[in-house]
Write a protein that holds these residues in place. Structure first.
Motif: not given
Ligand SMILES: Cc1ncc(COP(=O)(O)O)c(C=O)c1O
Length: 344
Positions: A244-256
């Motif tokens: 799940v992380a590799l599919d959907s959590m990588i781009e989200r890091l930009a928010e952090d």
């Protein structure tokens, strides 16, 4: 509700991860029978353009196994003087593997000069350890999560390789570097032999890290992981979160990263805090308070429901999944009140 900025390791699994865990197809990993961890390892190897990958329990274990699978007793690893392997992993590579650590000065951008690497390689002389490996960190946790770009990474890696060394990257937060730089992890690590990256930090998995490398090294890594007692069984329950992380959590890091930048700008406007927001590119925000006031500051923030990390003078706040822009506003406001109450 507390605002927990101590680390991105405090992240909890996302709803999708919890579903994936409940539904994970599992088997005995030691027999090669766990389809979920097998799929995760394949996905990770592909993402980095390396031959193989192995799931391990933590970033520390990933670095330890990476080093021990590429250097033996009496061999030497060259590495930065403020990197995690040297400063924060209990000396494991020396204690457990007899590998000598030779620290090199780290520049303020997280790089190490190519000449320093070349000059540190020991001659063929029986008085000396055998220099086998060079390691660097990306993003660099010691320097507020500084991402190291492809040009600098390549320069260091190629200098080490020219001297016959293998190269390892402690990429605990390499996806933060990749997102901040707009460069794929495959490109960022093109010339390195192995990379450890963490699933359990910004990617929000409950447990786990992965080492990617070539077939021989990963085969040796499997042997060493067994030796360390960490050959796990129905590990698909954990690996499902990694997928799940590799599919959907990588781009989200930009928010952090956006939240970290906003925090850094806010902190820079508070008197008695020293920070340059231009130096904050990923999710780690390090700053200084007047000498020896660090513990007092963090205690006072704790009373206001905000948890941070740090010690005498340097403090750290980390943005992550679970921290939003309003939390940043509250943190800046609380920090301002706390700093006003500090005598310096
Ligand atoms: C740069 C870096 N490498 C390795 C590690 C070790 O990871 P773990 O805590 O999973 O052992 C950390 C942990 O914070 C880290 O920041």
């Amino acid at each position: 509700m507390q605002i927990d900025l101590r680390s991105d390791t405090v992240t909890k699994p996302s709803p999708d991860m919890r579903k994936a865990m409940a539904n994970a197809d599992v088997g005995d990993y030691v027999y090669g029978d766990d389809p979920t961890v097998n799929a995760l390892e394949e996905k990770a190897a592909d993402l980095f353009g390396k031959e193989d990958a192995i799931f391990v329990s933590s970033g520390t274990q990933g670095n330890l196994i990476s080093v021990l699978s590429q250097a033996g007793r009496g061999d030497e690893i060259l590495l930065g003087d403020i990197c995690h392997i040297f400063s924060s992993e209990a000396g494991g590579v020396s204690v457990l593997g007899g590998v000598v650590m030779y620290p090199l000065k780290t520049n303020t951008d997280g790089t190490i000069d190519e000449e320093k690497i070349t000059e540190a390689v020991k001659p063929d002389d029986y008085h000396k350890p055998n220099t086998k490996l060079f390691a660097f960190e990306n993003s660099h946790g010691g320097i507020s999560g500084m991402p190291i770009n492809k040009e600098s990474s390549d320069k260091m890696a190629l200098a080490a390789k020219k001297s016959g060394l293998r190269v390892h990257v402690d990429g605990a937060r390499i996806f933060n570097a990749s997102i901040a730089l707009g460069t794929s992890v495959k490109d960022l690590t093109e010339h390195v032999d192995s990379v450890t990256f963490c699933l359990s930090k910004g990617l929000s998995c409950p447990v786990g890290s992965i080492i990617v490398g070539d077939n021989n090294q990963i085969a040796e890594a499997r042997r060493i992981r067994k030796l360390l007692g960490s050959a796990m069984r129905q590990v698909g329950v954990l690996a499902s979160c990694g997928i799940v992380a590799l599919d959907s959590m990588i781009e989200r890091l930009a928010e952090d990263h956006d939240n970290a930048k906003k925090l850094a700008v806010g902190l820079s406007e508070i008197s008695k805090i020293v920070i340059n927001p231009d130096n904050i590119h990923t999710n780690l925000v390090k700053f200084r308070v007047p000498q020896n006031k660090g513990f007092e500051v963090s205690e006072k923030l704790k009373d206001l429901g905000i948890l941070i990390n740090g010690s005498y003078t340097e403090l750290r706040m980390v943005s992550h999944y679970g921290i939003d822009s309003k939390d940043i506003d509250k943190t800046i406001e609380s920090m301002s009140a706390v700093m006003n109450s500090i005598s310096a």
